[in-house]
Design a protein around this motif. Structure first.
Motif, PDB file in Angstrom:
ATOM      1  N   LYS A 106      44.115  46.888  37.667  1.00  0.00           N
ATOM      2  CA  LYS A 106      43.190  47.320  38.710  1.00  0.00           C
ATOM      3  C   LYS A 106      43.898  47.098  40.037  1.00  0.00           C
ATOM      4  N   PRO A 107      43.876  48.075  40.933  1.00  0.00           N
ATOM      5  CA  PRO A 107      44.660  47.946  42.173  1.00  0.00           C
ATOM      6  C   PRO A 107      44.192  46.818  43.087  1.00  0.00           C
ATOM      7  N   GLU A 121      41.145  37.891  45.898  1.00  0.00           N
ATOM      8  CA  GLU A 121      40.351  39.103  46.119  1.00  0.00           C
ATOM      9  C   GLU A 121      41.183  40.115  46.902  1.00  0.00           C
ATOM     10  N   GLY A 122      41.157  41.378  46.448  1.00  0.00           N
ATOM     11  CA  GLY A 122      41.903  42.424  47.134  1.00  0.00           C
ATOM     12  C   GLY A 122      43.316  42.631  46.625  1.00  0.00           C
ATOM     13  N   THR A 123      43.789  41.758  45.747  1.00  0.00           N
ATOM     14  CA  THR A 123      45.138  41.907  45.185  1.00  0.00           C
ATOM     15  C   THR A 123      45.055  42.538  43.797  1.00  0.00           C
ATOM     16  N   PRO A 124      46.193  43.057  43.288  1.00  0.00           N
ATOM     17  CA  PRO A 124      46.159  43.742  41.989  1.00  0.00           C
ATOM     18  C   PRO A 124      45.901  42.795  40.827  1.00  0.00           C
ATOM     19  N   VAL A 125      45.325  43.379  39.786  1.00  0.00           N
ATOM     20  CA  VAL A 125      45.060  42.665  38.543  1.00  0.00           C
ATOM     21  C   VAL A 125      45.920  43.255  37.430  1.00  0.00           C
ATOM     22  N   LEU A 126      46.533  42.387  36.636  1.00  0.00           N
ATOM     23  CA  LEU A 126      47.274  42.808  35.455  1.00  0.00           C
ATOM     24  C   LEU A 126      46.909  41.881  34.313  1.00  0.00           C
TER      25      LEU A 126
END
Lengths: 114, 112
Positions: free
Chosen positions: B78-79, B15-20
């Motif tokens: 998503k950032p 949670e809180g880390t970027p998504v790719l």
């Protein structure tokens, strides 16, 4: 504006029984589709329709039939249910008159054949 | 012929880390590209679509995707991941005949 409405949400069938999955859309979309979704397999196209009175087979049509008597409705018929037809079924619609028109999905029908 | 390859079947992020989430496509035409999200036991919801007006497309819930023609890619980012982002994500390409081609999906897990 309800979008795409599917009924029923859940159904259990015995082998050999028949049923119709209902799909209706109120967006005046000319294209309508039926997909099935199996776990980990993505979506596979069963049948589609480009307008009232016109239907065509998709990737996995065997065991299913469709009709499109009106723009709004696109029912999917299972004549002799088989365990292989246990799946989640999604109806969708789109509008061909607009570039990049997306698919609009119903909430699905979860079918179990035992 | 059109096709879509989602390069990861499962992605886990904190949670809180970027998504790719990665997607490559093959298309004979100038493609129409979409990302859909499916939460458990729900239908598919449109996240965003590529309209050729801009290569960076913004969608709902803070998601973005960048169209790169030279790489035939349309990756979703998503950032900062939120717990509510946990879902199945589908990359989709359509052709001029309103036929849609789905990737096999990427399952996103968000770790608290």
């Amino acid at each position: 504006n309800a979008g795409v409405t599917q009924t029923p949400k859940f159904r259990i069938l015995k082998i050999g029984q028949s049923m119709t999955l209902q799909c209706a859309q109120d967006m005046n979309h000319n294209y309508m589709y039926w997909y099935r979704q199996d776990p980990g397999m993505g979506l596979k196209l069963i049948y589609y329709s480009v307008g009232a009175g016109i239907t065509d087979k998709g990737e996995v049509p065997n065991g299913y039939n469709v009709s499109r008597s009106t723009t709004e409705d696109f029912p999917l018929r299972l004549e002799l249910a088989a365990p292989s037809q246990t799946s989640v079924y999604f109806c969708a619609s789109s509008y061909s008159g607009q570039a990049n028109s997306p698919l609009h999905f119903g909430n699905g029908t979860r079918l179990t054949v035992t | 012929a059109q096709s879509v390859t989602q390069l990861d079947s499962h992605v886990s992020v904190s949670e809180g880390t970027p998504v790719l989430l990665r997607c490559n496509y093959s298309s004979s035409y100038s493609p129409s590209l979409f990302w859909y999200v499916q939460h458990p036991n729900k239908g598919l919801q449109l996240l965003l679509k590529y309209t050729s007006a801009a290569t960076l497309v913004k969608g709902i819930n803070g998601f973005e995707a960048e169209f790169k023609k030279s790489e035939t890619s349309f990756h979703l980012t998503k950032p900062s991941a939120h717990m509510s982002d946990a879902a199945e994500y589908f990359c989709v390409v359509s052709d001029a005949g309103n036929q849609f081609y789905f990737g096999t999906g990427t399952s996103l897990t968000v770790i608290p």
